[in-house]
Motif scaffolding. Sequence first.
Motif, PDB file in Angstrom:
ATOM      1  N   UNK A  70       0.839  -1.204   0.000  1.00 20.33           N
ATOM      2  CA  UNK A  70       0.000   0.000   0.000  1.00 20.33           C
ATOM      3  C   UNK A  70       0.875   1.256   0.000  1.00 20.33           C
ATOM      4  N   UNK A  71       0.247   2.350  -0.481  1.00 24.77           N
ATOM      5  CA  UNK A  71       0.889   3.664  -0.460  1.00 24.77           C
ATOM      6  C   UNK A  71       2.068   3.743  -1.428  1.00 24.77           C
ATOM      7  N   UNK A  72       2.062   2.917  -2.479  1.00 18.86           N
ATOM      8  CA  UNK A  72       3.133   2.983  -3.479  1.00 18.86           C
ATOM      9  C   UNK A  72       2.574   3.202  -4.873  1.00 18.86           C
ATOM     10  N   UNK A  73       1.309   3.602  -4.935  1.00 18.73           N
ATOM     11  CA  UNK A  73       0.717   3.902  -6.244  1.00 18.73           C
ATOM     12  C   UNK A  73      -0.020   2.753  -6.903  1.00 18.73           C
ATOM     13  N   UNK A  74      -0.021   1.567  -6.260  1.00 21.70           N
ATOM     14  CA  UNK A  74      -0.702   0.426  -6.889  1.00 21.70           C
ATOM     15  C   UNK A  74      -2.224   0.631  -6.942  1.00 21.70           C
ATOM     16  N   UNK A  75      -2.790   1.182  -5.879  1.00 19.30           N
ATOM     17  CA  UNK A  75      -4.239   1.388  -5.845  1.00 19.30           C
ATOM     18  C   UNK A  75      -4.672   2.278  -6.996  1.00 19.30           C
ATOM     19  N   UNK A  76      -3.967   3.364  -7.188  1.00 20.69           N
ATOM     20  CA  UNK A  76      -4.279   4.282  -8.279  1.00 20.69           C
ATOM     21  C   UNK A  76      -4.116   3.579  -9.628  1.00 20.69           C
ATOM     22  N   UNK A  77      -3.040   2.785  -9.738  1.00 23.15           N
ATOM     23  CA  UNK A  77      -2.776   2.091 -11.001  1.00 23.15           C
ATOM     24  C   UNK A  77      -3.891   1.086 -11.327  1.00 23.15           C
ATOM     25  N   UNK A  78      -4.306   0.323 -10.313  1.00 26.06           N
ATOM     26  CA  UNK A  78      -5.372  -0.669 -10.542  1.00 26.06           C
ATOM     27  C   UNK A  78      -6.687   0.050 -10.864  1.00 26.06           C
ATOM     28  N   UNK A  79      -6.955   1.153 -10.171  1.00 26.50           N
ATOM     29  CA  UNK A  79      -8.188   1.904 -10.463  1.00 26.50           C
ATOM     30  C   UNK A  79      -8.151   2.442 -11.899  1.00 26.50           C
ATOM     31  N   UNK A 100     -18.220   4.809   4.708  1.00 28.17           N
ATOM     32  CA  UNK A 100     -17.956   6.217   5.011  1.00 28.17           C
ATOM     33  C   UNK A 100     -16.669   6.393   5.809  1.00 28.17           C
ATOM     34  N   UNK A 101     -16.328   5.396   6.647  1.00 25.18           N
ATOM     35  CA  UNK A 101     -15.142   5.500   7.504  1.00 25.18           C
ATOM     36  C   UNK A 101     -13.835   5.223   6.761  1.00 25.18           C
ATOM     37  N   UNK A 102     -13.912   4.755   5.510  1.00 28.40           N
ATOM     38  CA  UNK A 102     -12.695   4.375   4.780  1.00 28.40           C
ATOM     39  C   UNK A 102     -12.099   5.591   4.070  1.00 28.40           C
ATOM     40  N   UNK A 103     -11.413   6.405   4.864  1.00 30.49           N
ATOM     41  CA  UNK A 103     -10.938   7.688   4.334  1.00 30.49           C
ATOM     42  C   UNK A 103      -9.889   7.518   3.250  1.00 30.49           C
ATOM     43  N   UNK A 104      -9.059   6.484   3.367  1.00 34.48           N
ATOM     44  CA  UNK A 104      -8.009   6.269   2.365  1.00 34.48           C
ATOM     45  C   UNK A 104      -8.631   5.976   0.998  1.00 34.48           C
ATOM     46  N   UNK A 109     -10.683   7.567  -4.544  1.00 32.27           N
ATOM     47  CA  UNK A 109     -11.782   7.706  -5.504  1.00 32.27           C
ATOM     48  C   UNK A 109     -12.066   9.191  -5.806  1.00 32.27           C
ATOM     49  N   UNK A 110     -11.976  10.032  -4.792  1.00 28.98           N
ATOM     50  CA  UNK A 110     -12.218  11.462  -5.030  1.00 28.98           C
ATOM     51  C   UNK A 110     -11.178  12.014  -5.992  1.00 28.98           C
TER      52      UNK A 110
END
Length: 141
Positions: A70-79, A100-104, A109-110
């Motif tokens: 996490x926090x290495x750009x993979x989430x953005x890449x997969x999205x 709602x509690x999942x701020x990360x 997504x925002x």
Amino acid sequence: MTAADLDAVVEIEQSIYPHPWTRSNFSDSLAAGYQCSIVECGGKIAGYSVVMIAPEEAHLLNLSIAPPWQRRGFGREVLDFVLRLARERGAHQVLLEVRPSNEVARALYAAAGFSEIARRRDYYPAGAGREDAVVLQLELR
Ligand SMILES: CC(C)(COP(=O)(O)OP(=O)(O)OC[C@H]1O[C@@H](n2cnc3c(N)ncnc32)[C@H](O)[C@@H]1OP(=O)(O)O)[C@@H](O)C(=O)NCCC(=O)NCCS
């Protein structure tokens, strides 16, 4: 993602969520023909996504990155990959639910341009009770 990936995927899933998807949730998604993808790093599964793509809209059902990655750009890449896929398949919008509690995740997504269109009451299990879901939408153009 194939059936051979499920041991590793389920292990990651269980390490992330208090209420994880079951192995059957993943194998049913594969059997149903949903787009199930993994991202690998150094031969290991770093994350995965499950998307249901209908003619008009895509529904992102699962997007998860293993804690060490996490926090290495993979989430953005997969999205980004999911959004490309949905566009290529002709979807006009992408929908997803998030706690709602999942701020990360909400920040991810925002940043991709998603906005809140609804709330589903008591959608998720949470401890002894339930938590609402925020429904997010992105129009593809
Ligand atoms: C949510 C998740 C997919 C993000 O993946 P990631 O690889 O860690 O995120 P990235 O490194 O690609 O970061 C993308 C954006 O997410 C947000 N983000 C990621 N980690 C964050 C953190 N610790 N705090 C706040 N925002 C964060 C930021 O907006 C970040 O953009 P920035 O780097 O420009 O600030 C991942 O943390 C995860 O799998 N979490 C557990 C499962 C989950 O909640 N899935 C989503 C369910 S809807």
